[in-house]
Write a protein that holds these residues in place. Sequence first.
Motif, mmCIF file in Angstrom:
data_model
loop_
_atom_site.group_PDB
_atom_site.id
_atom_site.type_symbol
_atom_site.label_atom_id
_atom_site.label_comp_id
_atom_site.label_asym_id
_atom_site.label_seq_id
_atom_site.Cartn_x
_atom_site.Cartn_y
_atom_site.Cartn_z
ATOM 1 N N LEU A 231 0.811 -1.213 0.000
ATOM 2 C CA LEU A 231 0.000 0.000 0.000
ATOM 3 C C LEU A 231 0.849 1.270 0.000
ATOM 4 C CD1 LEU A 231 -2.961 -0.981 2.366
ATOM 5 C CD2 LEU A 231 -2.887 -0.931 -0.130
ATOM 6 N N TRP A 232 2.142 1.143 0.253
ATOM 7 C CA TRP A 232 3.024 2.293 0.100
ATOM 8 C C TRP A 232 2.996 2.819 -1.335
ATOM 9 C CZ3 TRP A 232 5.627 5.675 3.021
ATOM 10 C CH2 TRP A 232 5.818 5.385 4.377
ATOM 11 N N GLU B 85 0.520 3.283 -3.115
ATOM 12 C CA GLU B 85 -0.624 4.173 -3.289
ATOM 13 C C GLU B 85 -0.312 5.585 -2.817
ATOM 14 O OE1 GLU B 85 -4.148 2.586 -1.543
ATOM 15 O OE2 GLU B 85 -4.050 0.693 -2.666
ATOM 16 N N ILE B 86 0.523 5.713 -1.794
ATOM 17 C CA ILE B 86 0.821 7.051 -1.284
ATOM 18 C C ILE B 86 2.107 7.614 -1.879
ATOM 19 C CG2 ILE B 86 -0.467 6.659 0.844
ATOM 20 C CD1 ILE B 86 2.117 6.280 2.327
ATOM 21 N N LEU B 87 2.932 6.735 -2.457
ATOM 22 C CA LEU B 87 4.149 7.173 -3.141
ATOM 23 C C LEU B 87 4.188 6.513 -4.522
ATOM 24 C CD1 LEU B 87 6.878 7.005 -0.340
ATOM 25 C CD2 LEU B 87 5.864 9.057 -1.342
ATOM 26 N N PRO B 88 3.406 7.029 -5.463
ATOM 27 C CA PRO B 88 3.293 6.370 -6.775
ATOM 28 C C PRO B 88 4.597 6.342 -7.552
ATOM 29 C CG PRO B 88 2.168 8.498 -6.768
ATOM 30 C CD PRO B 88 2.509 8.196 -5.355
ATOM 31 N N ASP B 89 5.592 7.162 -7.198
ATOM 32 C CA ASP B 89 6.860 7.154 -7.920
ATOM 33 C C ASP B 89 7.801 6.043 -7.467
ATOM 34 O OD1 ASP B 89 6.297 9.195 -9.626
ATOM 35 O OD2 ASP B 89 7.175 10.756 -8.384
ATOM 36 N N LEU B 90 7.386 5.275 -6.456
ATOM 37 C CA LEU B 90 8.192 4.120 -6.066
ATOM 38 C C LEU B 90 8.267 3.132 -7.225
ATOM 39 C CD1 LEU B 90 6.986 3.302 -2.438
ATOM 40 C CD2 LEU B 90 9.300 3.944 -3.100
ATOM 41 N N LEU C 93 9.973 0.042 3.960
ATOM 42 C CA LEU C 93 8.621 0.595 4.059
ATOM 43 C C LEU C 93 7.669 -0.511 4.501
ATOM 44 C CD1 LEU C 93 8.652 2.725 0.784
ATOM 45 C CD2 LEU C 93 9.455 3.336 3.082
ATOM 46 N N VAL C 94 7.103 -0.335 5.693
ATOM 47 C CA VAL C 94 6.300 -1.385 6.310
ATOM 48 C C VAL C 94 4.956 -0.826 6.751
ATOM 49 C CG1 VAL C 94 8.407 -2.542 7.104
ATOM 50 C CG2 VAL C 94 7.197 -0.983 8.651
ATOM 51 N N ASP C 95 4.137 -1.678 7.379
ATOM 52 C CA ASP C 95 2.879 -1.221 7.969
ATOM 53 C C ASP C 95 3.045 -1.103 9.485
ATOM 54 O OD1 ASP C 95 2.820 -3.846 8.888
ATOM 55 O OD2 ASP C 95 1.170 -4.455 7.582
ATOM 56 N N ASP C 96 1.982 -0.639 10.151
ATOM 57 C CA ASP C 96 2.046 -0.422 11.598
ATOM 58 C C ASP C 96 2.298 -1.718 12.364
ATOM 59 O OD1 ASP C 96 1.697 2.283 11.366
ATOM 60 O OD2 ASP C 96 -0.118 2.375 12.600
#
Length: 212
Positions: A20-21, A23-28, A80-83
């Motif tokens: 889901l990272w 979605e918030i950082l589409p340039d990844l 880059l991970v989740d909570d």
Amino acid sequence: MNDDPDSTSLNMEIAVLDSLWHEILPDLSPSDDVSVDPGCGLDHGTGARDDVIQRAAAAAFAGAAPASLREGPVELSLVLVDDAHIQTLNNDYRGFDKPTNVLSFAALDDEDTLPMSAHAEGPLLLGDVILARETVAREAAEQNKSLNSHISHLVVHGVLHLLGFDHETDEDAEEMEGREVEILAGLGIANPYRNVRDEPTQSGQETMAGSQ
């Protein structure tokens, strides 16, 4: 001191462990693992292009790394991970059973005394910076900051920890925050602490103070 984030000797490994990272950082990069070298520029075709994480990490290294780390290639990992993932790490390594925004795990004990020959056998590993998606997004919304600006701040904060900065004392915290503000200003990002201090009950201030 070299203030150009694109001319450092820093190599980065970016591991996306929470899809889901994207979605918030589409340039990844669409790949879960991507290696980049800011010293060769940030336009990598189908890879990460002008990515906020790369620029922030490169700026932090350029703005705070001692001369002893500039004698050869240096490498760090950005994860880059989740909570849920970062909560496990926070509990296992720091004894806090809750998520946080960023954790840093430094591979070096004392960069200032690093021998010049340390790079002879390959890149020197600085360590890992780990970001938690849900906490980062929530804090940006609570503090009325752009998500990219908040991510940049946390990456800079995490990389400075790898370079030996900390906030254990008021004096150390003041030095570290001052360096963060200076580096972020070079990226066109306003002082991230100003609004947080104006609203001391916000959770973002507490989480930042607890990050490592």
